[in-house]
Motif scaffolding. Structure first.
Motif, PDB file in Angstrom:
ATOM      1  N   HIS A 148       0.980  -1.395  -0.059  1.00  0.00           N
ATOM      2  CA  HIS A 148      -0.071   0.023  -0.015  1.00  0.00           C
ATOM      3  C   HIS A 148       0.740   1.268  -0.068  1.00  0.00           C
ATOM      4  O   HIS A 148       1.584   1.409   0.781  1.00  0.00           O
ATOM      5  CB  HIS A 148      -1.003  -0.064   1.141  1.00  0.00           C
ATOM      6  CG  HIS A 148      -2.099   0.949   1.238  1.00  0.00           C
ATOM      7  ND1 HIS A 148      -2.776   1.254   2.339  1.00  0.00           N
ATOM      8  CD2 HIS A 148      -2.433   1.797   0.213  1.00  0.00           C
ATOM      9  CE1 HIS A 148      -3.668   2.177   1.954  1.00  0.00           C
ATOM     10  NE2 HIS A 148      -3.387   2.629   0.793  1.00  0.00           N
TER      11      HIS A 148
ATOM     12  N   ALA B 273       1.031   5.820  -1.390  1.00  0.00           N
ATOM     13  CA  ALA B 273       0.281   6.917  -2.053  1.00  0.00           C
ATOM     14  C   ALA B 273       1.244   7.688  -2.675  1.00  0.00           C
ATOM     15  O   ALA B 273       2.442   7.939  -2.520  1.00  0.00           O
ATOM     16  CB  ALA B 273      -0.347   7.587  -0.698  1.00  0.00           C
TER      17      ALA B 273
ATOM     18  N   GLU C 100      -2.861   4.888  -3.803  1.00  0.00           N
ATOM     19  CA  GLU C 100      -3.888   6.124  -3.452  1.00  0.00           C
ATOM     20  C   GLU C 100      -3.337   7.546  -3.852  1.00  0.00           C
ATOM     21  O   GLU C 100      -1.880   7.736  -4.364  1.00  0.00           O
ATOM     22  CB  GLU C 100      -4.340   6.043  -2.054  1.00  0.00           C
ATOM     23  CG  GLU C 100      -5.090   4.995  -1.582  1.00  0.00           C
ATOM     24  CD  GLU C 100      -5.471   5.132  -0.176  1.00  0.00           C
ATOM     25  OE1 GLU C 100      -6.770   5.002   0.102  1.00  0.00           O
ATOM     26  OE2 GLU C 100      -4.533   5.179   0.656  1.00  0.00           O
TER      27      GLU C 100
ATOM     28  N   PHE D 129      -8.045   5.302  -7.535  1.00  0.00           N
ATOM     29  CA  PHE D 129      -6.716   4.702  -7.052  1.00  0.00           C
ATOM     30  C   PHE D 129      -6.089   3.891  -8.085  1.00  0.00           C
ATOM     31  O   PHE D 129      -6.842   3.514  -9.166  1.00  0.00           O
ATOM     32  CB  PHE D 129      -6.942   3.884  -5.759  1.00  0.00           C
ATOM     33  CG  PHE D 129      -8.063   2.611  -6.009  1.00  0.00           C
ATOM     34  CD1 PHE D 129      -7.430   1.367  -6.324  1.00  0.00           C
ATOM     35  CD2 PHE D 129      -9.113   2.837  -5.844  1.00  0.00           C
ATOM     36  CE1 PHE D 129      -8.024   0.207  -6.345  1.00  0.00           C
ATOM     37  CE2 PHE D 129     -10.207   1.820  -5.920  1.00  0.00           C
ATOM     38  CZ  PHE D 129      -9.453   0.441  -6.377  1.00  0.00           C
TER      39      PHE D 129
END
Length: 529
Positions: A88, A90, A125, A138
């Motif tokens: 994960h 961003a 993200e 996303f």
């Protein structure tokens, strides 16, 4: 336990610290269709883990043969650690297309961990300022080693992690897979010895089936019935690559690409793609005062997987050398020349035999190939030999219906590929739900200005569309770019307005924030180069 084929193993042998051999996919989604308008990382983590259970390419790890005496084996572990493989991240501010391209370039440049199943997935993200996409989007970026999948088998995995509806329920798969026993060193050495004794018999069998075909091709070449691409010019993409990458892409309306294709009887969408790339590389190299007189040559992988081999993973491909006619200035004439060239290349490929390369790849010497690749990279030997290709252009058609992941609808998809010494530019042609995309991956040292190359691709398509159809792209379809205005004199502003009116507006859905450039302006181009 399954041994890698010679072709699959070759991607391991050719891998160096500067040339990771994995292929990747970039998918952009909108959360507007998701339940409650929101997708959480935990949902993607659990959903992906449930979907891909039982897919061998994602649960197997490598087992090397001691001393590299034979091709490695796949050891099925029966499962994988989702939290290791699915990550994960961003985007940093401002979260636009340029930032996304930079992040993709950096992730793509990293090698995969060979002690684990050879794949990774990144949930990205922060795409709130990517022009042309709604806020809250996303992206998923997947990396899979080329030893495990090719373009076609990669699309099969893509289909496995998507649904055809937003409200599809993903039930945990109760797949019972018995993990393979880890073979001992003695077992691997014994297998290598047996395989070594069998190799001469296998070679005789393959030669018996292919030598008559080679003899026929040789006679056709002598008579002039078949033609090769001839010598390949050396350009900046035929040197030694660094460990750093750049990525950029464009997206065009598929119906416009098909309209261009239909304007030339017998032409294909692939011919149009080759013509666009040929025109873009012509513009790019011309702007850098490096355009050769000869046509550039692309290597085009060809899927030779039959129905029985679907879902088997690995690589079942042949290759085709195609002139992209960068030596032809007129866009229409370039498309005609590319179409004629692809017909000749297909005839040559069919005469040799579609699976000949995969047949002979079984006899690739494991130890020698890996050592040769490392030494060639270290000593820069690729700069001392004539290039075989100038770039790679692979076409991986996608579905024309909307796909969903955890309820989020996919808006666009792009691809990246490995660049290596001697071939430092890789194009992925793909299509999805009415979009036609061209993605470019290169070495940062060879292409320090990927935004400019993206503009060359767009201008090449505009030239081709205007030449074939005599009109600009559909009304309302605009290049989704922005530029900071500069103070100009009244005369310059008027001249620029007039030039823009005469120039076709391009349709592009792969947005980026770049400063527009006029390739035709030789003085400005030369100054920038």
């Amino acid at each position: 336990m399954q041994q890698l084929s010679g072709l699959d193993a070759s991607f391991l042998y050719l891998e160096t610290p500067n040339s990771p051999m994995h292929i990747s996919g970039l998918y952009i989604y909108t959360q507007e269709t998701a339940p409650e308008g929101k997708v959480r990382f935990k949902q993607i983590l659990e959903g992906t883990a449930n979907r891909v259970k039982g897919i061998p390419s994602l649960t197997r790890r490598l087992k090397e043969v001691p001393l590299g005496l034979d091709h490695p084996y796949w050891i099925d572990e029966g499962d994988f650690d989702p939290e290791f493989h699915i990550r994960h991240v961003a985007l940093p501010a401002p979260g636009d297309w340029r930032q996304l391209c930079i992040l993709i370039s950096r992730i793509h440049a990293r090698s995969l961990d060979r002690s684990r199943p050879l794949w990774e997935m990144y949930v990205i993200e922060g795409l709130d300022n990517v022009e042309g996409y709604p806020k809250g989007c996303f992206a998923l970026f997947t990396k899979m080693h080329h030893a495990a999948v090719d373009g076609a088998s990669g699309m099969e995995i893509t289909a496995a992690i998507h649904d055809l509806t937003a409200n599809a329920q993903v039930e945990p798969k109760s797949v019972i897979t018995r993990p393979d026993r880890d073979p001992s060193t003695m077992q691997l050495l014994t297998r290598a010895q047996v395989n070594g004794l069998r190799q001469p018999l296998r070679f005789i069998s393959v030669a018996r089936n292919t030598v008559p075909g080679f003899a026929k091709v040789f006679m056709q070449l002598r008579r002039g019935d078949l033609k090769r691409v001839g010598s390949v010019p050396r350009v900046r993409f035929n040197g030694t690559v660094s460990a750093h990458r750049v990525f950029n892409a464009i997206s065009l309306p598929l119906d416009e690409v098909k309209a261009v294709k239909n304007a030339l009887p017998g032409a294909t969408v692939n011919d149009v793609a080759l013509t666009i790339v040929g025109g873009a590389m012509r513009k790019y190299l011309e702007a850098h005062n490096e355009l050769p007189d000869q046509s550039l040559v692309a290597m085009a992988p060809v899927n030779v997987r039959d129905t029985k081999e679907k879902g088997t993973g690995g690589n079942i491909v042949s290759t085709m050398a195609v002139k992209i006619r960068s030596d032809v200035a007129d866009a229409r004439e370039r498309l005609i020349a590319v179409h004629e060239g692809t017909q000749t290349a297909k005839e040559y490929s069919n005469a040799v035999g579609a699976k000949t390369m995969t047949d002979y790849s079984q006899f690739i010497p494991s130890t020698l190939t890996a050592q040769a690749a490392r030494l060639a990279s270290r000593w820069g030997l690729v700069n001392q030999i004539n290039p075989i290709y100038n770039c790679v252009i692979t076409n991986v058609p996608g579905p024309q219906v909307p796909l969903y992941n955890t309820g989020a609808r996919m808006l666009s998809n792009f691809g990246t590929g490995p660049v290596a010494d001697g071939v430092g530019l890789f194009h992925v042609i793909s299509s999805y739900c009415g979009e036609f995309s061209i993605s470019a991956t290169s070495c940062r040292e060879m292409m320090p200005d990927p935004d400019f190359y993206r503009e060359c691709l767009l201008e090449s398509f505009a030239d081709l569309k205007l030449a074939m159809l005599g009109k600009a792209p559909a009304t309302g379809a605009k290049v989704k770019t922005k530029a900071k205005a500069k103070t100009k004199t009244k005369a310059k502003t008027k001249a620029k307005t007039k030039a823009r009116a005469a120039r076709p507006k391009l349709a592009a859905k792969a947005p980026t924030k770049v400063k527009p450039k006029r390739v035709a302006n030789a003085a400005a181009t030369r100054k920038r180069a």
